[in-house]
Design an enzyme around this catalytic site. Sequence first.
Site, PDB file in Angstrom:
ATOM      1  NE  ARG A 140      25.629  16.196  15.371  1.00 37.19           N
ATOM      2  CZ  ARG A 140      25.370  15.388  14.327  1.00 37.19           C
ATOM      3  NH1 ARG A 140      25.799  14.130  14.321  1.00 37.19           N
ATOM      4  NH2 ARG A 140      24.693  15.836  13.298  1.00 37.19           N
TER       5      ARG A 140
ATOM      6  CG  HIS B   8      31.254  15.482   9.819  1.00 33.20           C
ATOM      7  ND1 HIS B   8      31.394  14.262  10.456  1.00 33.20           N
ATOM      8  CD2 HIS B   8      30.027  15.429   9.207  1.00 33.20           C
ATOM      9  CE1 HIS B   8      30.327  13.521  10.236  1.00 33.20           C
ATOM     10  NE2 HIS B   8      29.478  14.204   9.490  1.00 33.20           N
TER      11      HIS B   8
ATOM     12  CD  GLN C 190      26.546   8.199  13.398  1.00 26.90           C
ATOM     13  OE1 GLN C 190      27.216   7.812  14.374  1.00 26.90           O
ATOM     14  NE2 GLN C 190      25.436   8.884  13.546  1.00 26.90           N
TER      15      GLN C 190
ATOM     16  CD  GLU D 104      29.069   8.859   8.423  1.00 26.34           C
ATOM     17  OE1 GLU D 104      29.687   9.738   9.036  1.00 26.34           O
ATOM     18  OE2 GLU D 104      27.831   8.845   8.352  1.00 26.34           O
TER      19      GLU D 104
ATOM     20  CG  HIS E 165      30.158  11.620   5.486  1.00 35.12           C
ATOM     21  ND1 HIS E 165      28.911  11.316   4.997  1.00 35.12           N
ATOM     22  CD2 HIS E 165      29.965  12.161   6.711  1.00 35.12           C
ATOM     23  CE1 HIS E 165      28.005  11.686   5.896  1.00 35.12           C
ATOM     24  NE2 HIS E 165      28.616  12.197   6.946  1.00 35.12           N
TER      25      HIS E 165
HETATM   26  C1  GLA Z   1      26.798  12.230   9.764  1.00 35.57           C
HETATM   27  C2  GLA Z   1      25.996  12.657  10.935  1.00 35.57           C
HETATM   28  C3  GLA Z   1      24.691  13.220  10.503  1.00 35.57           C
HETATM   29  C4  GLA Z   1      24.896  14.343   9.489  1.00 35.57           C
HETATM   30  C5  GLA Z   1      25.716  13.838   8.341  1.00 35.57           C
HETATM   31  C6  GLA Z   1      26.077  14.926   7.362  1.00 35.57           C
HETATM   32  O1  GLA Z   1      26.372  11.063   9.231  1.00 35.57           O
HETATM   33  O2  GLA Z   1      25.802  11.635  11.874  1.00 35.57           O
HETATM   34  O3  GLA Z   1      23.974  13.710  11.613  1.00 35.57           O
HETATM   35  O4  GLA Z   1      25.551  15.408  10.100  1.00 35.57           O
HETATM   36  O5  GLA Z   1      26.902  13.277   8.807  1.00 35.57           O
HETATM   37  O6  GLA Z   1      24.976  15.593   6.883  1.00 35.57           O
END
Ligand code: GLA
Length: 406
Positions: A128, A153, A344, A371, A226
């Site tokens: 974000r 994203h 992440q 991630e 991802h």
């Molecule tokens: C990432 C974000 C999540 C979500 C996924 C996609 O991992 O941190 O909050 O948005 O992508 O669904």
Amino acid sequence: MQTNLFPVLKYSGVIAAMLFMNACLPDQNDGPGSSDPDLKTSKSGAKKAATADFGKTKAGEPTEIYTLKNKNGLIAKVSTFGATLVELHIPDKDGNFVDVLNGFDDVSGYEGEDNQYFGCTTGRVCNRIAKGKFTLDGKEYTLATNNDPNHLHGGGDKALSKQVWKAVPVVGQAAVAFTLTSPDGEEGYPGNLSMKVIYTLTDDNELRIDYNATTDKATPVNLTNHAYFNLGGAGSGNVLNHELTLNADNYTPTDETLIPTGKVESVEGTPLDFRKAHAIGERIPDKDVTKTDDCKTATLGYDHNFVINGWGRSHGEDLLFAARLKDPKSGRVMEIHTDQPGIQFYSGNFLKAQKGKGDKTYPFRGAVCLETQHFPDSVNHGNFPSTILKPGETYKTTTVHKFSAE
Ligand code: GLA
């Protein structure tokens, strides 16, 4: 509690940058004399990725899928749509292979509403950016707020995950390079950004992802993959029994909209402490029952950025151990090493039992994303490692997923 700064700049390699910008990307028939060493291809290359049709996009663009195989029978499939990792077949402790990734049978699934960034190359900036705004060199930029109220994203239809990349098989290896140039202003980001993502399946049972980018204007860049993993086999239920280890003493707490507060805090005494292996389901935080102050979670389940131990110290030298995931039932293990400062960990909290490959169902918490990346919203936090790529620099990063069974 740690509030340390990360003084080491992320980007380097002026010579490599010039080579990349100046190199004319070869077409499929370029031989070993190509000017870009990563993209040497050959009509007769001994080991070369096989290609197949992956369907046409809604806009009528053809897409392809490439198959990479190693000597032990592991298979990875990657598509030009979103430079996406579509399939990954790995053995369990008895030698039985399954595909461990969420995904779809063709491009129509990836363009559909059930795709939650499955396996894609995510960016230009993954995760974000607060309220879709940042200021760079005195100018304010506004991006899509596609995850209200924030940018997520890379934004809308021109996010990297939704574009068709150009593929070039790499000679002599089970590897494919994907390239894409995102023009100045696309999705609101400054600079013409030329990117290359190389997937390599090695005979050591590693899936290696190398990223490379250059720009002609300063711009934030934060690329990741991802992939959604279920080591019991994608679509085989939830991953609450998977045991996870994270090489992270600290994490970056967020506000209610999953934007980091800017602090870096210890995992000690929280459900985020994975320094020793824990089953994902053992202490899973749930905002409905666990108030934000026990682990500063603002989300259902795990969806947190962890600070990989040692990043500032060894940056630019070796890849650091980031994570280990084990499915105790099948014995499949994945270890992740990276040069990125963060990872992440997302426990598939938004999966909604959608149908995927071969009519499999992907339930709530039916897969794990790990991630590797710079911290979310870094462009708005001066104390986080910088994500700004400048002209003359090369963005260069590597993540390796190593598979085994025990
Ligand atoms: C990432 C974000 C999540 C979500 C996924 C996609 O991992 O941190 O909050 O948005 O992508 O669904």
